[in-house]
Design an enzyme around this catalytic site. Structure first.
Site, PDB file in Angstrom:
ATOM      1  N   ASN A   1       0.837  -1.205   0.000  1.00 43.04           N
ATOM      2  CA  ASN A   1       0.000   0.000   0.000  1.00 43.04           C
ATOM      3  C   ASN A   1       0.870   1.254   0.000  1.00 43.04           C
ATOM      4  O   ASN A   1       2.094   1.163  -0.025  1.00 43.04           O
ATOM      5  CB  ASN A   1      -0.983  -0.026   1.172  1.00 43.04           C
ATOM      6  CG  ASN A   1      -0.256  -0.043   2.502  1.00 43.04           C
ATOM      7  OD1 ASN A   1       0.461   0.892   2.832  1.00 43.04           O
ATOM      8  ND2 ASN A   1      -0.399  -1.138   3.245  1.00 43.04           N
TER       9      ASN A   1
ATOM     10  N   ALA B   1       1.509   1.445  11.624  1.00 39.61           N
ATOM     11  CA  ALA B   1       1.753   0.790  10.329  1.00 39.61           C
ATOM     12  C   ALA B   1       0.441   0.547   9.592  1.00 39.61           C
ATOM     13  O   ALA B   1      -0.593   0.301  10.207  1.00 39.61           O
ATOM     14  CB  ALA B   1       2.468  -0.545  10.560  1.00 39.61           C
TER      15      ALA B   1
ATOM     16  N   LYS C   1       8.120 -18.174 -10.112  1.00 41.68           N
ATOM     17  CA  LYS C   1       7.306 -17.076 -10.648  1.00 41.68           C
ATOM     18  C   LYS C   1       6.097 -17.645 -11.397  1.00 41.68           C
ATOM     19  O   LYS C   1       6.268 -18.575 -12.199  1.00 41.68           O
ATOM     20  CB  LYS C   1       8.202 -16.268 -11.595  1.00 41.68           C
ATOM     21  CG  LYS C   1       7.576 -15.070 -12.183  1.00 41.68           C
ATOM     22  CD  LYS C   1       8.593 -14.391 -13.091  1.00 41.68           C
ATOM     23  CE  LYS C   1       7.862 -13.599 -14.140  1.00 41.68           C
ATOM     24  NZ  LYS C   1       8.749 -13.147 -15.190  1.00 41.68           N
TER      25      LYS C   1
ATOM     26  N   ILE D   1      -1.885  -6.916  14.712  1.00 47.58           N
ATOM     27  CA  ILE D   1      -0.818  -6.672  15.690  1.00 47.58           C
ATOM     28  C   ILE D   1      -1.365  -5.872  16.880  1.00 47.58           C
ATOM     29  O   ILE D   1      -1.165  -6.233  18.043  1.00 47.58           O
ATOM     30  CB  ILE D   1       0.353  -5.914  15.020  1.00 47.58           C
ATOM     31  CG1 ILE D   1       0.864  -6.735  13.829  1.00 47.58           C
ATOM     32  CG2 ILE D   1       1.475  -5.643  16.008  1.00 47.58           C
ATOM     33  CD1 ILE D   1       1.781  -5.991  12.893  1.00 47.58           C
TER      34      ILE D   1
ATOM     35  N   PHE E   1      -4.041   3.780  14.900  1.00 50.59           N
ATOM     36  CA  PHE E   1      -4.399   4.736  13.861  1.00 50.59           C
ATOM     37  C   PHE E   1      -5.638   4.226  13.125  1.00 50.59           C
ATOM     38  O   PHE E   1      -5.847   3.011  13.038  1.00 50.59           O
ATOM     39  CB  PHE E   1      -3.245   4.894  12.848  1.00 50.59           C
ATOM     40  CG  PHE E   1      -2.256   5.944  13.260  1.00 50.59           C
ATOM     41  CD1 PHE E   1      -1.423   5.747  14.343  1.00 50.59           C
ATOM     42  CD2 PHE E   1      -2.154   7.141  12.552  1.00 50.59           C
ATOM     43  CE1 PHE E   1      -0.509   6.712  14.736  1.00 50.59           C
ATOM     44  CE2 PHE E   1      -1.242   8.112  12.929  1.00 50.59           C
ATOM     45  CZ  PHE E   1      -0.422   7.915  14.025  1.00 50.59           C
TER      46      PHE E   1
ATOM     47  N   LYS F   1     -13.124   1.281  16.178  1.00 46.67           N
ATOM     48  CA  LYS F   1     -11.796   0.664  16.351  1.00 46.67           C
ATOM     49  C   LYS F   1     -11.314   0.806  17.788  1.00 46.67           C
ATOM     50  O   LYS F   1     -10.697  -0.103  18.344  1.00 46.67           O
ATOM     51  CB  LYS F   1     -10.800   1.346  15.404  1.00 46.67           C
ATOM     52  CG  LYS F   1     -10.327   0.406  14.353  1.00 46.67           C
ATOM     53  CD  LYS F   1      -9.734   1.099  13.182  1.00 46.67           C
ATOM     54  CE  LYS F   1     -10.571   0.731  11.978  1.00 46.67           C
ATOM     55  NZ  LYS F   1     -10.117   1.321  10.760  1.00 46.67           N
TER      56      LYS F   1
ATOM     57  N   LYS G   1     -10.675  -2.762  19.220  1.00 45.42           N
ATOM     58  CA  LYS G   1      -9.244  -3.082  19.385  1.00 45.42           C
ATOM     59  C   LYS G   1      -8.771  -2.819  20.810  1.00 45.42           C
ATOM     60  O   LYS G   1      -7.591  -3.004  21.109  1.00 45.42           O
ATOM     61  CB  LYS G   1      -8.410  -2.290  18.382  1.00 45.42           C
ATOM     62  CG  LYS G   1      -8.805  -2.589  16.941  1.00 45.42           C
ATOM     63  CD  LYS G   1      -7.646  -2.519  16.004  1.00 45.42           C
ATOM     64  CE  LYS G   1      -8.095  -2.840  14.595  1.00 45.42           C
ATOM     65  NZ  LYS G   1      -7.021  -3.258  13.729  1.00 45.42           N
TER      66      LYS G   1
HETATM   67  O1  C5P Z   1      -8.397  -2.510  11.291  1.00 43.93           O
HETATM   68  P1  C5P Z   1      -7.568  -1.407  10.758  1.00 43.93           P
HETATM   69  O2  C5P Z   1      -6.456  -1.869   9.877  1.00 43.93           O
HETATM   70  O3  C5P Z   1      -8.290  -0.296  10.135  1.00 43.93           O
HETATM   71  O4  C5P Z   1      -6.911  -0.778  12.091  1.00 43.93           O
HETATM   72  C1  C5P Z   1      -5.955   0.194  12.047  1.00 43.93           C
HETATM   73  C2  C5P Z   1      -5.070   0.102  13.240  1.00 43.93           C
HETATM   74  O5  C5P Z   1      -4.730  -1.244  13.535  1.00 43.93           O
HETATM   75  C3  C5P Z   1      -3.732   0.777  12.987  1.00 43.93           C
HETATM   76  O6  C5P Z   1      -3.267   1.262  14.210  1.00 43.93           O
HETATM   77  C4  C5P Z   1      -2.872  -0.359  12.467  1.00 43.93           C
HETATM   78  O7  C5P Z   1      -1.490  -0.112  12.661  1.00 43.93           O
HETATM   79  C5  C5P Z   1      -3.356  -1.513  13.306  1.00 43.93           C
HETATM   80  N1  C5P Z   1      -3.262  -2.827  12.628  1.00 43.93           N
HETATM   81  C6  C5P Z   1      -2.367  -3.755  13.081  1.00 43.93           C
HETATM   82  N2  C5P Z   1      -2.314  -4.986  12.476  1.00 43.93           N
HETATM   83  C7  C5P Z   1      -3.123  -5.285  11.451  1.00 43.93           C
HETATM   84  C8  C5P Z   1      -4.039  -4.332  10.987  1.00 43.93           C
HETATM   85  C9  C5P Z   1      -4.072  -3.101  11.593  1.00 43.93           C
HETATM   86  O8  C5P Z   1      -1.605  -3.477  14.012  1.00 43.93           O
HETATM   87  N3  C5P Z   1      -3.044  -6.461  10.885  1.00 43.93           N
END
Ligand code: C5P
Length: 481
Positions: A279, A343, A365, A383, A400, A414, A418
């Site tokens: 991304n 991230a 490949k 994470i 974030f 979130k 989270k």
């Molecule tokens: O669920 P979403 O990706 O929108 O959540 C965003 C937050 O979760 C960010 O802080 C991102 O760094 C964290 N995140 C993470 N691991 C993932 C997906 C998102 O730590 N696999």
């Protein structure tokens, strides 16, 4: 008066001291940077001093307790303007700054080590391979001791070496080995200053956080007129004092010694050995936050996916590629007082759907095929969720929310799902944020949603660091307000 750097040097260097105390070398580097030994380690250091029969410990804690005294390393490179550095030395000597000086070989054509030594009342350093210099203070010790390196004048040659990581003499090697803030006062012929290669080199250094004192316009010693003249010594001295004061500006700083993990950048998810999905995250916001917290004395570990942004120099960086690697690295670096997940982790890995009519050997490949390929998604570990729900839950967890619609609603969701203390929400539609130097964010906790005006990512980092400081200042944290 001696500094913590001197003491660590006398005790055998950072690694030896870290080994003896069974702590990370980065912790010892941090003490040197801040010129403070934490209270709970002072007894062990005292014991180590007894073993080494050194008595500078007593000086350090009686004369210098709570005092971050400033170690400046002045590097004088060769040019007609080298003579102005003599006045800079005189001005610095009127203060309590602890000054070390390196003169390059070409600077010695304009001023002599003897003159510099008599002005600074201590040996000036000239040679990378001098047995005498090495015995007294080698390039690594010089690099570690410095809080700030001032290069005045800086020639086009030294700037080019710095920009390209060339370390072929004492000055360039010490600069490369240092994590200190660097201030550069260039001086050269106007055509050299304006040449595209010098411009590119300076740009690289600015991106890495080097502070420039721009040369002035005027008549040059070579008879030409233009931009390239070294500013007056008093001006350079004032800039140095400003930078030293900026370092001390953080009042009621509670971020000293807290441990922070920050995830940053995108991740790359492999499809086959040559292709991946990723991304647009540039890592700029996270790097700015990591740098700011580290500047305030936090022990920061930045875990970053691949970006084109220069990595911060003042902290520990671990580079990873995939979401799985970022997850493993983050979990294995816990515990931490604060975890900031900035991230843009890929939510899924992609793998081609395989059936009898469609077989892919993913070790090689994938060949171009007439048939279309469909992919199935495999969810990556979250994470942030793993950190906040884990046994080693930090004191403060920050996430974030990068959204293209329903920003606040999604961010609030979130925060709950989270289980984090704070969400920093930004609207990433229309490439508004990725790669930009500016950011417009909302700061959301359980009780309120603050809208911050659009500002530079550096400024967001400063304000966020203030907020985290506030959290550790008010025992109850900002969440109860
Ligand atoms: O669920 P979403 O990706 O929108 O959540 C965003 C937050 O979760 C960010 O802080 C991102 O760094 C964290 N995140 C993470 N691991 C993932 C997906 C998102 O730590 N696999």
């Amino acid at each position: 008066m001696k500094s913590v750097s001197d003491l660590i040097y006398l005790l055998g260097g950072t690694n030896k001291v870290a080994n003896y105390l069974n702590i990370k070398p980065s912790a010892v580097s941090n003490w040197k940077k801040k010129n403070i030994i934490p209270k709970n380690k002072q007894k062990l250091i005292k014991d180590l001093c007894l073993i080494h029969k050194t008595n500078i410990y007593e000086n350090l804690f009686t004369e210098n307790s709570n005092n971050t005294h400033n170690n400046v390393l002045l590097i004088i490179s060769g040019g007609v303007a080298s003579y102005k550095s003599i006045e800079i030395i005189r001005l610095i000597k009127k203060t309590k700054i602890n000054l070390d000086i390196i003169i390059t070989k070409s600077a010695q054509k304009f001023i002599t080590p003897l003159l510099v030594t008599s002005l600074n009342e201590k040996k000036c350093y000239t040679d990378l391979f001098s047995i005498e210099d090495e015995a007294e203070m080698n390039h690594i010790s010089l690099a570690r001791k410095a809080d700030i390196i001032l290069i005045a004048p800086a020639t086009a040659n030294l700037i080019a070496k710095m920009a390209n990581g060339i370390a072929d003499d004492l000055a360039s090697t010490t600069i490369l080995a240092s994590l200190a803030k660097i201030i550069i006062a260039p001086s050269m012929n106007p055509v050299m200053w304006n040449s595209s290669v010098t411009r590119d080199n300076c740009k690289k250094l600015v991106d890495r956080g080097v502070v420039f004192i721009e040369p002035e316009t005027g008549d040059m010693a070579c008879g030409e007129h233009g931009v390239g003249r070294l500013p007056e010594p008093k001006f350079i001295f004032d800039e140095l004092i400003n930078e030293l004061n900026t370092k001390k500006e953080f009042k009621n700083n509670r971020l000293k010694d807290i441990t922070v993990i920050i995830t940053a950048g995108p991740t790359e998810e492999d499809i086959d050995p040559v292709r991946f999905v990723s991304n647009k995250s540039s890592g700029k916001q996270a790097y700015a936050i990591a740098s700011e917290l580290s500047d305030r004395g936090a022990d920061v570990t930045l875990i970053t996916g691949p970006t084109r942004t220069s990595l911060p120099l003042n902290l520990k960086v671990i580079e990873v590629r995939t979401a799985d690697e970022m997850y493993q690295t983050t979990m294995s670096n816990l515990p931490a007082d604060v975890v900031i997940c900035a991230a843009a982790v890929a939510d899924w890995k992609l793998t081609p759907n395989i059936d009898e009519s469609n077989y892919f050997d993913l070790k090689n490949k994938i060949k171009k095929t007439e048939k279309s390929i469909s992919f199935k998604t495999i969810q990556n570990p979250d994470i942030l969720l793993s950190v906040s729900k884990g046994k080693l839950k930090p004191k403060l967890t920050i996430g974030f929310a990068a959204e293209t619609k329903d920003l606040i609603k999604n961010a609030k969701e979130k925060l709950i799902t989270k289980d984090v203390d704070l969400i920093i929400a930004n609207d990433v539609s229309n490439n508004k944020v990725f790669g930009s130097d500016f950011n417009k964010v909302y700061i959301i906790d359980k009780y309120k949603c603050e809208e911050w005006v659009k500002q530079s990512k550096k400024s967001v980092a400063i304000n966020l660091a203030n907020k985290i400081n506030e959290y550790f200042t008010l025992k109850s944290g900002f969440l109860n307000k």
